[in-house]
Enzyme design. Sequence first.
Site, PDB file in Angstrom:
ATOM      1  N   ASP A  93      41.216  39.013  34.054  1.00 44.90           N
ATOM      2  CA  ASP A  93      40.713  37.833  32.788  1.00 44.90           C
ATOM      3  C   ASP A  93      41.473  38.052  31.709  1.00 44.90           C
ATOM      4  OD1 ASP A  93      38.445  37.429  34.061  1.00 44.90           O
ATOM      5  OD2 ASP A  93      37.230  38.969  33.149  1.00 44.90           O
ATOM      6  N   LYS A 150      30.930  41.914  26.894  1.00 43.89           N
ATOM      7  CA  LYS A 150      30.023  40.851  27.614  1.00 43.89           C
ATOM      8  C   LYS A 150      29.861  41.412  28.900  1.00 43.89           C
ATOM      9  CE  LYS A 150      31.789  36.827  29.504  1.00 43.89           C
ATOM     10  NZ  LYS A 150      31.514  36.606  30.889  1.00 43.89           N
ATOM     11  N   ASN A 151      30.813  41.580  29.463  1.00 41.26           N
ATOM     12  CA  ASN A 151      30.739  41.923  31.153  1.00 41.26           C
ATOM     13  C   ASN A 151      29.971  43.142  31.330  1.00 41.26           C
ATOM     14  OD1 ASN A 151      31.824  39.591  31.626  1.00 41.26           O
ATOM     15  ND2 ASN A 151      33.944  40.412  32.670  1.00 41.26           N
ATOM     16  N   ARG A 160      27.171  32.088  36.497  1.00 39.57           N
ATOM     17  CA  ARG A 160      27.259  32.502  37.885  1.00 39.57           C
ATOM     18  C   ARG A 160      27.019  34.233  37.762  1.00 39.57           C
ATOM     19  NH1 ARG A 160      30.101  31.411  42.071  1.00 39.57           N
ATOM     20  NH2 ARG A 160      30.313  33.764  42.348  1.00 39.57           N
ATOM     21  N   CYS A 187      33.251  27.335  40.928  1.00 37.54           N
ATOM     22  CA  CYS A 187      33.473  27.288  39.513  1.00 37.54           C
ATOM     23  C   CYS A 187      35.194  26.909  39.353  1.00 37.54           C
ATOM     24  CB  CYS A 187      33.116  28.632  38.718  1.00 37.54           C
ATOM     25  SG  CYS A 187      34.167  30.056  38.859  1.00 37.54           S
ATOM     26  N   ILE A 203      43.343  38.272  42.296  1.00 34.09           N
ATOM     27  CA  ILE A 203      42.113  38.490  42.470  1.00 34.09           C
ATOM     28  C   ILE A 203      41.518  36.868  42.540  1.00 34.09           C
ATOM     29  CG2 ILE A 203      39.987  39.117  41.075  1.00 34.09           C
ATOM     30  CD1 ILE A 203      41.649  41.383  41.512  1.00 34.09           C
ATOM     31  N   ARG A 248      31.257  30.900  25.536  1.00 37.25           N
ATOM     32  CA  ARG A 248      30.602  32.076  26.708  1.00 37.25           C
ATOM     33  C   ARG A 248      30.867  33.285  26.511  1.00 37.25           C
ATOM     34  NH1 ARG A 248      32.495  30.665  31.702  1.00 37.25           N
ATOM     35  NH2 ARG A 248      31.173  32.811  31.978  1.00 37.25           N
ATOM     36  N   ARG A 300      34.142  31.159  44.858  1.00 41.80           N
ATOM     37  CA  ARG A 300      33.564  32.701  44.670  1.00 41.80           C
ATOM     38  C   ARG A 300      32.411  33.073  45.426  1.00 41.80           C
ATOM     39  NH1 ARG A 300      33.806  33.393  38.036  1.00 41.80           N
ATOM     40  NH2 ARG A 300      33.454  35.626  38.671  1.00 41.80           N
TER      41      ARG A 300
HETATM   42  C1  UD1 Z   1      33.659  40.070  37.196  1.00 43.14           C
HETATM   43  C2  UD1 Z   1      33.694  39.507  35.776  1.00 43.14           C
HETATM   44  C3  UD1 Z   1      34.828  38.581  35.722  1.00 43.14           C
HETATM   45  C4  UD1 Z   1      36.218  38.939  36.212  1.00 43.14           C
HETATM   46  C5  UD1 Z   1      35.801  39.601  37.801  1.00 43.14           C
HETATM   47  C6  UD1 Z   1      37.122  40.164  38.207  1.00 43.14           C
HETATM   48  C7  UD1 Z   1      31.434  39.722  35.103  1.00 43.14           C
HETATM   49  C8  UD1 Z   1      30.171  39.083  34.451  1.00 43.14           C
HETATM   50  N1  UD1 Z   1      32.498  38.820  35.421  1.00 43.14           N
HETATM   51  O1  UD1 Z   1      33.286  38.674  38.125  1.00 43.14           O
HETATM   52  O2  UD1 Z   1      34.957  38.132  34.279  1.00 43.14           O
HETATM   53  O3  UD1 Z   1      37.162  38.021  36.260  1.00 43.14           O
HETATM   54  O4  UD1 Z   1      34.829  40.698  37.742  1.00 43.14           O
HETATM   55  O5  UD1 Z   1      37.551  41.177  37.370  1.00 43.14           O
HETATM   56  O6  UD1 Z   1      31.486  40.890  34.891  1.00 43.14           O
HETATM   57  N2  UD1 Z   1      34.490  38.196  46.233  1.00 43.14           N
HETATM   58  C9  UD1 Z   1      33.956  37.992  47.428  1.00 43.14           C
HETATM   59  N3  UD1 Z   1      32.903  37.940  47.969  1.00 43.14           N
HETATM   60  C10 UD1 Z   1      31.833  38.421  47.063  1.00 43.14           C
HETATM   61  C11 UD1 Z   1      32.173  38.870  45.797  1.00 43.14           C
HETATM   62  C12 UD1 Z   1      33.516  38.659  45.284  1.00 43.14           C
HETATM   63  O7  UD1 Z   1      34.980  37.797  48.208  1.00 43.14           O
HETATM   64  O8  UD1 Z   1      30.462  38.875  47.451  1.00 43.14           O
HETATM   65  C13 UD1 Z   1      35.860  37.993  45.638  1.00 43.14           C
HETATM   66  C14 UD1 Z   1      35.934  37.195  44.603  1.00 43.14           C
HETATM   67  O9  UD1 Z   1      36.062  35.697  45.135  1.00 43.14           O
HETATM   68  C15 UD1 Z   1      37.329  37.654  44.010  1.00 43.14           C
HETATM   69  C16 UD1 Z   1      37.178  39.175  44.027  1.00 43.14           C
HETATM   70  O10 UD1 Z   1      36.029  39.316  45.128  1.00 43.14           O
HETATM   71  O11 UD1 Z   1      38.343  37.171  44.759  1.00 43.14           O
HETATM   72  C17 UD1 Z   1      36.752  40.120  42.942  1.00 43.14           C
HETATM   73  O12 UD1 Z   1      35.505  39.321  42.469  1.00 43.14           O
HETATM   74  P1  UD1 Z   1      34.331  40.127  41.660  1.00 43.14           P
HETATM   75  O13 UD1 Z   1      34.837  41.486  41.222  1.00 43.14           O
HETATM   76  O14 UD1 Z   1      33.042  39.896  42.516  1.00 43.14           O
HETATM   77  O15 UD1 Z   1      34.067  39.038  40.227  1.00 43.14           O
HETATM   78  P2  UD1 Z   1      32.652  39.202  39.648  1.00 43.14           P
HETATM   79  O16 UD1 Z   1      31.869  40.414  39.720  1.00 43.14           O
HETATM   80  O17 UD1 Z   1      31.886  37.628  40.183  1.00 43.14           O
END
Ligand code: UD1
Length: 424
Positions: free
Chosen positions: A311, A24-25, A94, A118, A333, A403, A123
């Site tokens: 995850d 999915k991701n 998201r 969420c 994370i 999902r 996030r």
């Molecule tokens: C993706 C995955 C999710 C997984 C996560 C971490 C998808 C669709 N989802 O989510 O399943 O749990 O990676 O492996 O691929 N952060 C910030 N600022 C930002 C963006 C992120 O501070 O602009 C922080 C987040 O709050 C978190 C960390 O960075 O603490 C990692 O998040 P991120 O890798 O961005 O998660 P997603 O890409 O949303």
Amino acid sequence: MALEIFKIKGGTSLNGKVTVSGSKNAALPIIASTILSDGKSIIKSVPRLSDIEVLCSLMQSLGCKTNFQNDCVEIDSAVIDNPVGEYEIVRKMRASICILGPLLARCGRAQISMPGGCAIGYRPVDIHLRGLEAMGANIELKNGYIFAKAPSAGLKGANIFLGGAFGSSVLATANVLCAAVMAKGRTIIEYAACEPEITDLVDCLIKMGADIKGRGSPRLIIEGVKKLKPADHTVIPDRIEAGTFMASALATKGALEIQNCRCEDMMAVVDKLREMGAKMQCKKNSCLVAFDSKINPVDITTLPYPGFPTDLQAQFMIALALAKGNSVITEKIFPDRFMHVPELNRMGANLRKEGQSIIISGVKKLTAAPVMASDLRASAALVIAAIAAAGETIINRIYHIDRGYEKIETKLNAVGAKIQRLDV
Ligand code: UD1
């Protein structure tokens, strides 16, 4: 609308063959990246999940035509006349933010509803925006929307450091990468996420004609190109679904042959399973996981790839709740991603939160209880707990699990689980 629940008769062990679906991701940013070409793309091995359907309806709202048949999504992105991600669709998922980079590159502007918080905590999207701004985009936040606009001469290559407070960001890397492949000149992304899902996106973009070096590393070097071809790509297997099956074999003292599984994408998980006492046999495209003795307690810290994935944190907590001794799981994370903990304690686990960690004292057995699914991976953990527990467990709000897990009850029932989906 009727709400569905799972009624699970526990106490069975899982044995047999189970096949993992496409990731999915990986599929989400790859489907979004087809916005970069103006032809007909085809993405194969896409799991049939509500998150993918949400992205398809979002793509349609932009002007694309999509057709999702079996495990193939066809996207015709010849016309994109409404580069707007509306709140009504984005609020359902998201990860809709993954259209931001591709839209900005293709249309020179994008407007997308700002994703909210969420169940797994705060996030933010600051890293996404910082990366796009470094390429010259003007970003404004107004009325709950992100308004992004490229300079009239287009986005330009830049040296971008993409690290945040919790390390790299998967979807920020996807967004900046998609914006960079058609920007003017060279972009260097430092601290790019190295997750296999990003590498799969890189592979898809290279096939579309992008010039990207550093595949799989935290330093991606991108030379902008003028045009990309439509995509024709097969998505990698879902390492999180595979890991969920591995954790369920362990927690139920079973033996599973997991097919369509790439162990090389999940060495941190394989390593922990061996430490916990599982017999693992990694093959080219499958993996055997067998377990028949006591589970050894271990400490797990979630980290960006190649570390242990956040995850799979909740699912591994079930196996450790049944281990012989004490374990610690530390979440690096998403520090608040522990909604499943009180539910598991109601099923007889002995878990205690200490800051960003859960101290787990192993118990001999779990017992059935009515529980509530709170987010996608937490619900998978509750399903494993319910299969392992004596008695009949009711899990409410299972729309969360739909999902991210394709046909979960069909797959698990075929290897010995007793899960019924009921309308209430
Ligand atoms: C993706 C995955 C999710 C997984 C996560 C971490 C998808 C669709 N989802 O989510 O399943 O749990 O990676 O492996 O691929 N952060 C910030 N600022 C930002 C963006 C992120 O501070 O602009 C922080 C987040 O709050 C978190 C960390 O960075 O603490 C990692 O998040 P991120 O890798 O961005 O998660 P997603 O890409 O949303």
